[in-house]
Write a protein that holds these residues in place. Structure first.
Motif, mmCIF file in Angstrom:
data_model
loop_
_atom_site.group_PDB
_atom_site.id
_atom_site.type_symbol
_atom_site.label_atom_id
_atom_site.label_comp_id
_atom_site.label_asym_id
_atom_site.label_seq_id
_atom_site.Cartn_x
_atom_site.Cartn_y
_atom_site.Cartn_z
ATOM 1 N N LEU A 229 12.179 -3.420 1.375
ATOM 2 C CA LEU A 229 12.730 -4.227 0.288
ATOM 3 C C LEU A 229 13.979 -4.970 0.733
ATOM 4 O O LEU A 229 14.236 -6.107 0.302
ATOM 5 C CB LEU A 229 13.046 -3.322 -0.911
ATOM 6 N N HIS A 230 14.764 -4.362 1.602
ATOM 7 C CA HIS A 230 16.015 -4.964 2.071
ATOM 8 C C HIS A 230 15.868 -5.666 3.421
ATOM 9 O O HIS A 230 16.847 -6.185 3.949
ATOM 10 C CB HIS A 230 17.100 -3.889 2.182
ATOM 11 N N SER A 231 14.654 -5.689 3.984
ATOM 12 C CA SER A 231 14.477 -6.214 5.340
ATOM 13 C C SER A 231 14.204 -7.716 5.378
ATOM 14 O O SER A 231 14.328 -8.341 6.425
ATOM 15 C CB SER A 231 13.311 -5.489 6.025
ATOM 16 N N GLY A 232 13.798 -8.295 4.249
ATOM 17 C CA GLY A 232 13.389 -9.704 4.235
ATOM 18 C C GLY A 232 11.886 -9.862 4.171
ATOM 19 O O GLY A 232 11.382 -10.863 3.664
ATOM 20 N N VAL A 233 11.133 -8.880 4.705
ATOM 21 C CA VAL A 233 9.677 -8.858 4.541
ATOM 22 C C VAL A 233 9.393 -8.354 3.133
ATOM 23 O O VAL A 233 10.067 -7.440 2.650
ATOM 24 C CB VAL A 233 9.007 -7.932 5.574
ATOM 25 N N HIS A 234 8.401 -8.954 2.451
ATOM 26 C CA HIS A 234 8.181 -8.555 1.066
ATOM 27 C C HIS A 234 7.826 -7.075 0.985
ATOM 28 O O HIS A 234 7.035 -6.557 1.779
ATOM 29 C CB HIS A 234 7.080 -9.395 0.417
ATOM 30 N N ALA A 235 8.403 -6.399 -0.005
ATOM 31 C CA ALA A 235 8.299 -4.941 -0.090
ATOM 32 C C ALA A 235 6.874 -4.462 -0.259
ATOM 33 O O ALA A 235 6.545 -3.326 0.123
ATOM 34 C CB ALA A 235 9.161 -4.434 -1.252
ATOM 35 N N THR A 236 6.000 -5.271 -0.841
ATOM 36 C CA THR A 236 4.626 -4.828 -1.064
ATOM 37 C C THR A 236 3.862 -4.621 0.241
ATOM 38 O O THR A 236 2.878 -3.873 0.274
ATOM 39 C CB THR A 236 3.876 -5.846 -1.938
ATOM 40 N N VAL A 237 4.307 -5.267 1.327
ATOM 41 C CA VAL A 237 3.664 -5.072 2.626
ATOM 42 C C VAL A 237 3.779 -3.604 3.050
ATOM 43 O O VAL A 237 2.893 -3.063 3.708
ATOM 44 C CB VAL A 237 4.276 -6.011 3.685
ATOM 45 N N ALA A 238 4.878 -2.962 2.640
ATOM 46 C CA ALA A 238 5.060 -1.546 2.962
ATOM 47 C C ALA A 238 3.945 -0.706 2.359
ATOM 48 O O ALA A 238 3.524 0.294 2.950
ATOM 49 C CB ALA A 238 6.414 -1.060 2.446
ATOM 50 N N GLY A 239 3.443 -1.100 1.193
ATOM 51 C CA GLY A 239 2.362 -0.354 0.569
ATOM 52 C C GLY A 239 1.105 -0.337 1.417
ATOM 53 O O GLY A 239 0.474 0.708 1.598
ATOM 54 N N VAL A 240 0.744 -1.485 1.966
ATOM 55 C CA VAL A 240 -0.455 -1.567 2.803
ATOM 56 C C VAL A 240 -0.262 -0.786 4.099
ATOM 57 O O VAL A 240 -1.145 -0.033 4.532
ATOM 58 C CB VAL A 240 -0.810 -3.035 3.096
ATOM 59 N N LEU A 241 0.881 -0.955 4.750
ATOM 60 C CA LEU A 241 1.128 -0.258 6.013
ATOM 61 C C LEU A 241 1.121 1.256 5.817
ATOM 62 O O LEU A 241 0.582 2.004 6.646
ATOM 63 C CB LEU A 241 2.467 -0.706 6.600
ATOM 64 N N ALA A 242 1.714 1.713 4.712
ATOM 65 C CA ALA A 242 1.713 3.149 4.438
ATOM 66 C C ALA A 242 0.295 3.650 4.212
ATOM 67 O O ALA A 242 -0.073 4.742 4.671
ATOM 68 C CB ALA A 242 2.585 3.447 3.217
ATOM 69 N N ALA A 243 -0.518 2.857 3.531
ATOM 70 C CA ALA A 243 -1.904 3.264 3.274
ATOM 71 C C ALA A 243 -2.694 3.400 4.568
ATOM 72 O O ALA A 243 -3.517 4.307 4.712
ATOM 73 C CB ALA A 243 -2.574 2.255 2.345
ATOM 74 N N PHE A 244 -2.447 2.512 5.514
ATOM 75 C CA PHE A 244 -3.162 2.569 6.793
ATOM 76 C C PHE A 244 -2.832 3.840 7.579
ATOM 77 O O PHE A 244 -3.587 4.235 8.464
ATOM 78 C CB PHE A 244 -2.840 1.346 7.645
ATOM 79 N N ALA A 245 -1.694 4.469 7.255
ATOM 80 C CA ALA A 245 -1.303 5.689 7.959
ATOM 81 C C ALA A 245 -1.878 6.951 7.316
ATOM 82 O O ALA A 245 -1.772 8.038 7.892
ATOM 83 C CB ALA A 245 0.225 5.795 8.009
ATOM 84 N N ILE A 246 -2.478 6.829 6.148
ATOM 85 C CA ILE A 246 -3.045 8.004 5.472
ATOM 86 C C ILE A 246 -4.375 8.359 6.140
ATOM 87 O O ILE A 246 -5.245 7.506 6.294
ATOM 88 C CB ILE A 246 -3.272 7.719 3.971
#
Length: 396
Positions: A229-246
């Protein structure tokens, strides 16, 4: 007379049960939510509607999320993208996208269905530099809306067509996430981005250690979202990346963490997160716009991209695959039904509204015009797609 009324009531109840059951429910809810939002934005409640979502919140625990609109678009939508990521991973590893033969047609159709609408948008919008950032708005398909409309048709549509729509929409979602990450990223804060990567590495390590409890994954995913959220990349991208790690792999007990999480989150997505997002973002004010407003460059370009570009790209890719022998067509589906499916892919509600807000963050008027184009293009695609599939003869 009373018996006839009872039969009519039974028929209406049966129709409502079909409309609100299974896959159709999410689509019907989204239709109602979109209508409610537009009515609220054009009624005496308009000021209260906009104040609810855009007025600053008192005591927000995260200053960057200062309004309810920010919490929905950057917070709840991260859960939506997390669920989308789980579905994409499941399909890539063990579903309809797990083999090259199965991937060919959906990937080709989805790629053409994203590229052609973008080209149509740029052709209609012209060379206006302030509008060009919206090129990706008509490139996305709303899977809930499209599958909901398809479900309303019942057994008039072969199951292979529904499966094809789902796989195209999944590839489409993956492309939309990539577009958001690459083209709608603000100035990068490297320290926050490195912290996000560290938490992602922690998620991967949990999978390697065969951790089956969801809580450690969720805690690391939330930490990664906060850093993103604070990195400049849209925070929703974190949701997809986290899902790929499950991990998807089924353990000795027959349990799969990914499937458990997906099954738990799908109802929340369909019946809370996406409708709430739709209500917060679909409320476009029509006052003073009229037909001339719809013909303004931005709404016209988006509507043309969704209605013309989507069907041209997807149906053209299907015909090309058939002519060249590149891939097999869905079994039991006629060409007319495939055209109707391509039309339904022009429903771009959720993801298109989301990209529209990212494309013009400093221009509220352009965001409102983008909403108008998304609603017009999606409505035209839904109505014509439904009509084509309703009256198309079934393939022999």
């Amino acid at each position: 007379m009373q018996q006839r009324r009872r039969h009519l009531a039974n028929r209406l109840a049966s129709a409502m049960a079909r409309a609100l059951g299974g896959d159709a429910a999410a689509g019907v809810i989204l239709i109602l939510v979109a209508l409610t939002a537009v009515l609220a934005a054009n009624s005496p409640l308009a000021h209260a509607y906009h104040a609810l979502f855009h007025d600053p919140l008192t005591g927000s625990p995260i200053p960057k999320l200062s309004t309810l609109h920010h919490w929905i678009n950057d917070g709840l939508m991260a859960v939506f993208f997390f669920t989308v990521g789980l579905e994409i991973k499941r399909e890539l590893l063990g579903g309809e996208l797990s083999s090259p033969a199965r991937r060919r047609l959906p990937v080709l159709a989805a790629a053409a269905g994203m590229a052609v609408p973008a080209l149509v948008f740029l052709a209609v919008a012209g060379n206006a530099p302030d509008l060009q950032r919206g090129w990706a708005i008509p490139a996305a398909t709303d899977i809930a809306f499209a599958v909901g409309v398809l479900a309303l048709l019942g057994n008039r549509v072969p199951p292979s067509l529904r499966l094809f729509l789902l796989t195209v929409a999944i590839v489409d979602d993956l492309g939309a996430v990539a577009i958001i990450a690459v083209f709608y990223t603000a100035q990068i804060a490297l320290g926050w981005l490195v912290a996000s990567a560290a938490f992602l590495a922690g998620l991967v390590a949990l999978g390697q250690l065969k951790t089956t409890r969801p809580l450690p994954y969720l805690l690391l995913a939330m930490a990664m979202w906060y850093c993103m959220l604070h990195s400049g990349v849209h925070a929703t991208v974190a949701g997809v990346l986290a899902a790929f790690a499950i991990p998807l792999k089924t353990h000795d007990s027959g349990d799969s963490l990914l499937l458990r999480m997906e099954h738990a989150l799908v109802p929340w997505n369909a019946y809370l997160i996406v409708p709430l997002f739709g209500f917060a973002n679909a409320g476009v004010s029509l006052g003073g716009l009229g037909f001339a407003g719809l013909l303004a460059p931005l709404p016209l370009a988006i509507a043309a991209g969704l209605f013309v570009g989507k069907q041209a790209g997807i149906f053209g890719a299907i015909l090309l695959a058939e002519r060249t022998g590149f891939a097999r067509l869905p079994e039991g589906a006629s060409r007319l039904q495939l055209w109707g499916l391509a039309l339904l892919c022009g429903i771009g509600f959720t993801m298109s509204l989301f990209i529209g807000a990212l494309a013009f963050p400093a221009h509220p008027l352009l965001v409102e015009e983008a909403k108008l184009g998304v609603l017009a293009g999606s409505l035209a695609s839904a109505l014509l797609g439904f009509a084509v599939l309703r009256w198309a003869p079934r393939a022999r």
